[in-house]
Write a protein that holds these residues in place. Structure first.
Motif, mmCIF file in Angstrom:
data_model
loop_
_atom_site.group_PDB
_atom_site.id
_atom_site.type_symbol
_atom_site.label_atom_id
_atom_site.label_comp_id
_atom_site.label_asym_id
_atom_site.label_seq_id
_atom_site.Cartn_x
_atom_site.Cartn_y
_atom_site.Cartn_z
ATOM 1 N N ALA A 61 36.757 49.095 48.122
ATOM 2 C CA ALA A 61 36.959 48.917 49.387
ATOM 3 C C ALA A 61 38.033 48.152 49.875
ATOM 4 N N GLY A 62 38.007 47.754 51.123
ATOM 5 C CA GLY A 62 39.143 46.721 51.704
ATOM 6 C C GLY A 62 38.534 45.229 51.811
ATOM 7 N N ASP A 63 37.349 44.784 50.982
ATOM 8 C CA ASP A 63 36.781 43.485 51.441
ATOM 9 C C ASP A 63 37.095 42.589 50.370
ATOM 10 N N ILE A 96 44.208 44.945 48.325
ATOM 11 C CA ILE A 96 43.231 44.579 49.461
ATOM 12 C C ILE A 96 43.892 44.053 50.741
ATOM 13 N N ARG A 97 44.898 42.913 50.429
ATOM 14 C CA ARG A 97 45.177 42.230 51.353
ATOM 15 C C ARG A 97 46.531 42.926 52.214
ATOM 16 N N ALA A 141 46.626 49.582 51.749
ATOM 17 C CA ALA A 141 45.874 50.593 52.561
ATOM 18 C C ALA A 141 44.885 51.287 51.808
ATOM 19 N N ALA A 142 43.678 51.821 52.571
ATOM 20 C CA ALA A 142 43.038 52.932 51.774
ATOM 21 C C ALA A 142 43.594 54.312 51.504
ATOM 22 N N ARG A 157 41.996 52.822 47.974
ATOM 23 C CA ARG A 157 42.434 51.947 46.807
ATOM 24 C C ARG A 157 41.559 52.305 45.499
ATOM 25 N N ASP A 217 47.254 52.140 45.960
ATOM 26 C CA ASP A 217 46.776 52.167 47.320
ATOM 27 C C ASP A 217 47.239 53.028 48.188
ATOM 28 N N SER A 225 49.281 52.704 50.832
ATOM 29 C CA SER A 225 50.457 52.284 51.549
ATOM 30 C C SER A 225 51.752 52.480 50.885
#
Length: 130
Positions: free
Chosen positions: A14-16, A57-58, A61-62, A64, A81, A83
């Motif tokens: 996830a992006g956390d 993550i930082r 983009a999803a 990931r 990811d 991006s």
């Protein structure tokens, strides 16, 4: 988590940033008992993976995904990811800019590949002969 074969392990992210601990634990478990992965190499792999996942993550983009592969005398870590922006060196500052330099300290080689919908940043480690 999707494991296709004993030499390959995958984990969706996830992006956390809080999930980086889960990623490190997952990698340690996935590499437990792999021939040639001694504690020193495991620390290097986990360190590089932590930085690659953190960057995804930082800055990414999803979706990931993390992939670990070990075969033919090598261990490969891939973090993909969504991006298309390539990972690049940045000037170190209080906000970061040290990640790729840290990865270089851990790995034998690293690089990145572009694909439809994003990129994969990878790192490889030589495994000692068994």
């Amino acid at each position: 988590m999707v494991d296709k074969d004993p030499g390959q392990h995958a984990l969706d992210l996830a992006g956390d940033p809080a999930e980086l601990g889960r990623v490190r634990g997952w990698a340690r478990a996935a590499l437990d008992g792999v021939p040639g992965v001694d504690p020193a190499l495991l620390a290097d792999v986990v360190g590089a993976l932590d930085e690659l996942a953190s960057n995804a993550i930082r800055h990414g983009a999803a979706p990931r995904r993390v992939l670990l592969r070990h075969a033919n005398g090598a261990l490969r870590v891939e973090v993909s990811d969504g991006s298309p922006v390539r990972a690049e060196y940045r000037a170190p500052s209080t906000d970061g800019g040290r990640g790729l330099r840290m990865i270089e300290a851990y790995v034998d080689t690293w690089g990145q590949t572009e694909h439809d919908g994003g990129k994969t940043v990878w790192a490889e480690f030589a495994l000692p002969p068994s």
